[in-house]
Design a protein around this motif. Structure first.
Motif, short mmCIF file in Angstrom:
data_model
loop_
_atom_site.label_atom_id
_atom_site.label_comp_id
_atom_site.label_asym_id
_atom_site.label_seq_id
_atom_site.Cartn_x
_atom_site.Cartn_y
_atom_site.Cartn_z
N ASP A 123 0.83 -1.20 0.00
CA ASP A 123 0.00 0.00 0.00
C ASP A 123 0.87 1.26 0.00
N ILE A 124 0.23 2.38 -0.16
CA ILE A 124 0.90 3.69 -0.09
C ILE A 124 0.30 4.47 1.07
N ILE A 125 1.16 5.06 1.87
CA ILE A 125 0.73 5.96 2.95
C ILE A 125 1.07 7.38 2.56
N VAL A 126 0.10 8.27 2.68
CA VAL A 126 0.37 9.71 2.51
C VAL A 126 0.34 10.33 3.90
N ASP A 127 1.44 10.93 4.26
CA ASP A 127 1.61 11.55 5.58
C ASP A 127 1.28 13.04 5.48
N ALA A 128 0.13 13.43 6.06
CA ALA A 128 -0.27 14.84 6.12
C ALA A 128 -0.66 15.18 7.55
N ILE A 129 0.10 14.66 8.51
CA ILE A 129 -0.27 14.84 9.92
C ILE A 129 0.19 16.19 10.45
N PHE A 130 1.48 16.46 10.33
CA PHE A 130 2.03 17.74 10.79
C PHE A 130 2.87 18.37 9.68
N GLY A 131 2.81 19.68 9.58
CA GLY A 131 3.61 20.41 8.62
C GLY A 131 4.71 21.18 9.31
N ILE A 132 5.13 22.29 8.69
CA ILE A 132 6.22 23.09 9.25
C ILE A 132 5.80 23.87 10.48
N GLY A 133 4.50 23.89 10.77
CA GLY A 133 4.02 24.66 11.93
C GLY A 133 4.13 23.93 13.25
N ILE A 134 4.56 22.68 13.24
CA ILE A 134 4.68 21.94 14.48
C ILE A 134 5.68 22.63 15.41
N ASN A 135 5.31 22.78 16.69
CA ASN A 135 6.20 23.49 17.61
C ASN A 135 6.50 22.72 18.89
N ARG A 136 6.01 21.49 18.97
CA ARG A 136 6.31 20.67 20.14
C ARG A 136 6.20 19.19 19.75
N CYS A 137 6.77 18.36 20.61
CA CYS A 137 6.72 16.93 20.35
C CYS A 137 5.27 16.44 20.45
N PRO A 138 4.85 15.56 19.54
CA PRO A 138 3.47 15.07 19.58
C PRO A 138 3.19 14.28 20.86
N ALA A 139 1.91 14.09 21.13
CA ALA A 139 1.49 13.28 22.27
C ALA A 139 1.96 11.83 22.08
N ASP A 140 2.06 11.11 23.19
CA ASP A 140 2.59 9.75 23.15
C ASP A 140 1.80 8.84 22.21
N TRP A 141 0.48 8.97 22.22
CA TRP A 141 -0.32 8.07 21.38
C TRP A 141 -0.11 8.37 19.90
N VAL A 142 0.13 9.66 19.57
CA VAL A 142 0.41 10.03 18.18
C VAL A 142 1.79 9.51 17.77
N ILE A 143 2.74 9.58 18.69
CA ILE A 143 4.07 9.02 18.41
C ILE A 143 3.95 7.52 18.13
#
Length: 518
Positions: A123-143
């Protein structure tokens, strides 16, 4: 190609909407349509399963536009929204509603505790979760979700930047970043694509033109610039029909010690092959016969001592001096280098043990002429500027060092970076085959040869690094990474020059990747 910072990209977006009379939602539609066009051109309707993971900001909005267009064109798409916050951008919400209206399909909402959707290796995954505006480490469940995506074995395409990767600093958690097979970057590449600690998060990248305001892009000065063929072509100085060797300068290459005369031979040959009119090598006596035999085109001056350099005295009048390769760090050589620096007024290109001697005695740095070019590998650089905590800190310390002493520093490695007091130039040529003994000596000789011909030292450094990598790429043909040696790079300098003036379809295509110099 300029590398814009995140604030500059936001400013470009704002100015574009104002000057072109469009909304930010329309600009998002335009940008995401470029992603769709890229995928559609390559997939041609193939029914490979595509999983699009969207955040709840503008990067997620891009993902929703892409999902809508893929569904409308008949692709097999599953869309997910990673519900990582209660806050949603206006453009995300608008495209969420439009997707439901136009496709009658509802994105699956993923929240803490939900299992990772079933994803096949094909399959192909398209990653559109976070862009250049991210300013902190994601939550544990997102990691945990992102790590799950990385572990599926599916091919990942990231929109603009791999999610979790900051555009201007190191990720807080190295495992909290998507590892993309391909990143489609809007309008400009990101600095993190070219640094050793962050470049591995995307195997390949490509810039997509989304029509940002041309005037802003042209007029805005950036701290970083990507150097490719189109950037170095204006630097190139053509030769005149009635020129003679004196027009292209006299380079002096100073270095060598018992067992390390080859470094001077490589640097001298590289200076000549790059175009220096005359080259003289200054070596201990033990290097005389081998240099005269291996490189008859060069002249040779010897020290009074047999095995090491103990003084640097000559009667010639060189345009530029390349110094340090194979010279050693013996006590007598240190004294000779210090005495030379006190008297010298010629432009310098400094490498290898000369840098190590200066790193141990930083008072010598004050003796360097302004705009001297230093060509350290990371270990030599650390001795000069001190330890750094990460690649961003390394660049900051190097630029502060360049500004303090008014120097030009080329940080050798994959994507060699040339640092001046005010700018940084990131090279695109080169490959891992260049991580071989003597490759750095060749680069020093090439830069010396360019200064000899009348190139400004900064131009010589930027152009020399490009040609060095391009020659290394051409040297790969029929060899493979493991078989490239420094002499092969010299043997392809001429072809690298020729390739500057070939159209893309005429160019000899290397098997290259990233530059690494010894």
């Amino acid at each position: 190609m300029k590398i814009f910072s995140a604030p500059q990209i936001y400013e470009a977006d704002k100015i574009t909407t104002e000057r072109q009379g469009i909304s930010s939602l329309e600009l998002m539609e335009r940008a995401a349509t470029q992603i769709f066009n890229w995928l559609h051109h390559r997939m041609q309707g193939a029914q490979v399963k595509i999983h699009i993971f969207c955040g709840i900001g503008n990067n997620g909005g891009d993902g929703l536009v892409l999902a809508r267009q893929l569904v409308i064109h008949g692709y097999n798409v599953d869309t997910y929204v990673v519900n990582c916050s209660d806050k949603r951008s206006k453009n995300f919400l608008a495209n969420y509603d439009r997707m439901k209206t136009d496709t009658k399909s509802w994105p699956t909402l993923l929240k803490e505790g939900d299992a990772l959707p079933e994803i096949g290796k094909d399959d192909i995954i398209v990653d559109a979760i976070f862009g250049i505006g991210i300013n902190r480490c994601p939550a544990d469940w997102v990691i945990h979700l992102m790590q799950g995506l990385n572990n599926t074995g599916a091919y990942i395409v990231s929109i603009d930047i791999p999610s979790g990767l900051f555009p201007d600093k190191m990720p807080e958690n190295p495992d909290a970043v998507i590892k993309a097979g391909y990143t489609l970057s809007f309008q400009t590449p990101k600095l993190v694509f070219f640094l050793p600690q962050t470049g591995h998060y995307t195997e390949q990248w490509e810039v997509l033109d989304i029509g940002l305001d041309r005037q802003y892009l042209v007029e805005t000065k950036t701290a970083h610039e990507l150097i490719g063929k189109h950037e170095v072509l204006p630097i190139y100085q053509p030769r005149k029909k009635y020129a003679h060797k004196g027009d292209y300068g006299h380079s002096l290459i100073v270095g060598g010690s018992y067992g390390k005369i080859g470094a001077v031979q490589l640097a001298s040959r590289a200076a000549l092959t790059t175009g220096a009119g005359l080259v003289t090598a200054y070596v201990p006596k033990c290097g005389y016969d081998s240099l005269q035999t291996a490189l008859p085109e060069a002249m040779v001056i010897t020290d009074k001592e047999e095995e090491e350099i103990t003084q640097i005295k000559y009667k010639i009048d060189p345009i530029v001096i390349g110094i340090g390769m194979g010279i050693g760090t013996g006590k007598k050589t240190k004294i000779a280098l210090a005495g030379f620096l006190k008297e010298n007024r010629k432009p310098l290109v400094v490498d290898a043990d000369a840098l190590n001697i200066m790193g141990a005695d930083k008072t010598l740095l004050d003796l360097l002429p302004a705009n001297s070019v230093l060509t350290p590998h990371p270990g030599e650089l650390e001795r000069l500027v001190g330890k750094w905590k990460d690649d961003f800190d390394k660049l900051e310390k190097t630029q502060a060092f360049a500004k303090k002493y008014q120097l030009i520093i080329t940080i050798k490695g994959a994507n060699t970076i040339t640092v001046s007091p005010s700018s940084m130039y990131i090279n695109v040529t080169g490959n891992p085959g260049m991580a071989t003994a003597g490759s750095g000596d060749v680069l020093t000789g090439m830069i010396t040869g360019l200064v000899s011909q009348g190139y400004d030292p900064l131009q010589a450094a930027v152009f020399g690094v490009y040609l060095h990598g391009a020659a290394g790429d051409l040297a790969l043909e029929g060899r493979g990474y493991q078989a490239v040696i420094a002499g092969d790079i010299i043997g392809h300098i001429g072809a690298a020059y020729v390739n500057l003036f070939k159209q893309p379809e005429q160019e000899q295509q290397p098997n290259g990747g990233e530059e690494q110099t010894g």
